[in-house]
Design an enzyme around this catalytic site. Sequence first.
Site, PDB file in Angstrom:
ATOM      1  N   THR A 192       0.832  -1.217   0.000  1.00 51.41           N
ATOM      2  CA  THR A 192       0.000   0.000   0.000  1.00 51.41           C
ATOM      3  C   THR A 192       0.864   1.262   0.000  1.00 51.41           C
ATOM      4  O   THR A 192       0.680   2.159  -0.821  1.00 51.41           O
ATOM      5  CB  THR A 192      -0.909   0.000   1.255  1.00 51.41           C
ATOM      6  N   LYS A 252       6.768   1.762  11.819  1.00 50.09           N
ATOM      7  CA  LYS A 252       6.941   2.122  13.251  1.00 50.09           C
ATOM      8  C   LYS A 252       7.411   0.958  14.100  1.00 50.09           C
ATOM      9  O   LYS A 252       8.056   1.169  15.123  1.00 50.09           O
ATOM     10  CB  LYS A 252       5.708   2.761  13.864  1.00 50.09           C
ATOM     11  N   GLY A 292       0.982   9.263  10.147  1.00 53.83           N
ATOM     12  CA  GLY A 292       0.754   9.212   8.690  1.00 53.83           C
ATOM     13  C   GLY A 292       1.204  10.503   8.032  1.00 53.83           C
ATOM     14  O   GLY A 292       2.387  10.822   8.007  1.00 53.83           O
ATOM     15  N   ILE A 318       0.778  13.584   8.988  1.00 52.57           N
ATOM     16  CA  ILE A 318       1.075  14.751   9.849  1.00 52.57           C
ATOM     17  C   ILE A 318       2.582  14.844  10.046  1.00 52.57           C
ATOM     18  O   ILE A 318       3.203  13.896  10.519  1.00 52.57           O
ATOM     19  CB  ILE A 318       0.437  14.606  11.254  1.00 52.57           C
ATOM     20  N   LYS A 353       4.013   4.218  18.549  1.00 46.86           N
ATOM     21  CA  LYS A 353       4.122   5.615  18.105  1.00 46.86           C
ATOM     22  C   LYS A 353       4.416   6.553  19.279  1.00 46.86           C
ATOM     23  O   LYS A 353       5.269   7.432  19.167  1.00 46.86           O
ATOM     24  CB  LYS A 353       2.840   6.021  17.372  1.00 46.86           C
TER      25      LYS A 353
HETATM   26  N1  HSE Z   1      -2.509   1.049  10.870  1.00 48.51           N
HETATM   27  C1  HSE Z   1      -2.040   2.380  11.069  1.00 48.51           C
HETATM   28  C2  HSE Z   1      -3.222   3.254  11.439  1.00 48.51           C
HETATM   29  C3  HSE Z   1      -1.390   2.868   9.823  1.00 48.51           C
HETATM   30  O1  HSE Z   1      -4.361   2.796  11.319  1.00 48.51           O
HETATM   31  O2  HSE Z   1      -3.031   4.384  11.865  1.00 48.51           O
HETATM   32  C4  HSE Z   1      -0.649   4.148   9.981  1.00 48.51           C
HETATM   33  O3  HSE Z   1       0.399   4.036  10.900  1.00 48.51           O
END
Ligand code: HSE
Length: 398
Positions: free
Chosen positions: A10, A99, A128, A130, A199
Amino acid sequence: MKAAIMGYGTIGSGVAKVLDTNKDIIKARLGEELELKYILDLRDFPGDPHEDCFVKDYKKIAKDKDVQIVVETMGGVEPAFTFVKEMLEAGKSVTTSNKALVADKGAELMEIAEKNNVNFVFEAAVGGGIPIIRTLTACLTGDVIEEIDAICNGTTNYMLTNMEQFGSDYNEILAEAQSLGYAEKDPTADVEGHDSCRKIAILTSLVSGKNVDFNEIPTEGISKISSTDFRYAKAMGCSIKLIARSVKVGDTYSCRVAPFLIKPEQMLYHVAGVMNAVSVKGNMLGESMYYGAGAGALPTASAVVGDMVFLARNTNRHVKIGWDHEKLELADSAKQEYRFFVRTSALQSNIENEFDKVEYSNLDLDEEVGFVTQLMTEAEFDERAAALGGVKQVIRVF
Ligand code: HSE
């Protein structure tokens, strides 16, 4: 400037698309073309516009002196770690959206990058689209960061929003988030909070300068949140959000990932769907908040390509951001203080015996009552809740 992508899923295919779509503007801003030379993937992609770039052996990329920038979008710790390490040792700079890799091996890879006078960056690994990593490591690097509160998982925020607004079924809405390309390969990492945990561990490492072990962060996901919880939340004028927190305590930080009841007065209440938001409090700056798409191919790929331009601008120069190998001893999470929302089958007289003054939230359900405690530590709450018994659900109040 020649680049390679490792992993054409993706995000990796999104990176190729961003490079193709914005080719001219990237060239104008960088002063030279950012050209894709290789794509590493074990699968075949007949008819792909980059069909000629595909290779199956990562060593081919490592050995090619022309390639200066490598994108890692494979996911997981291995073999990503082995591949990235070898690229850095071969004198190539690397950007990753992974991550799991950054949370587990970030400090080590940073050290390897420094030794080889190249860079290891990971803007897409948190939030993502940001740009929170560069915000913390460059723009806010003159501040002591006192608190970070983040909705940093798009999948779970999308699910909670749909459960709240449309009463969606948990499994159906998870399948939808997966089909939209938001979820991790194994969605347990999303719904059980592991992704958010990694994160907030990365962000806490960056603001503390030491290495946070994500395994030490108490983490709960959303898999136990039900439509009944949302009915209580609505009755209290609240929403339920999965929030990752890190609060400065003395020389260290106190972290937690959990679903929280949150009121409209808080900015994070308004973050809906796949959007993420990170609120940062600095000792000079005060509070600031960063908002954007937290998952999805193109927002994440946009962050990766931004990193690629940064790497192209900093070839032959390691940019230090201050993330050392030394472990950060996190503050005792049992001392965190919250008000707790509790659903229990216990009698009202027992609730008041154990918790003194509480605020009831009654839905007139058979065999249970809901209430919110006063402010107390986690340790004190656990003791009182165990003495009360009959506890069906506990959600902290933000
Ligand atoms: N699976 C993660 C989310 C993707 O839903 O935020 C982005 O890190």
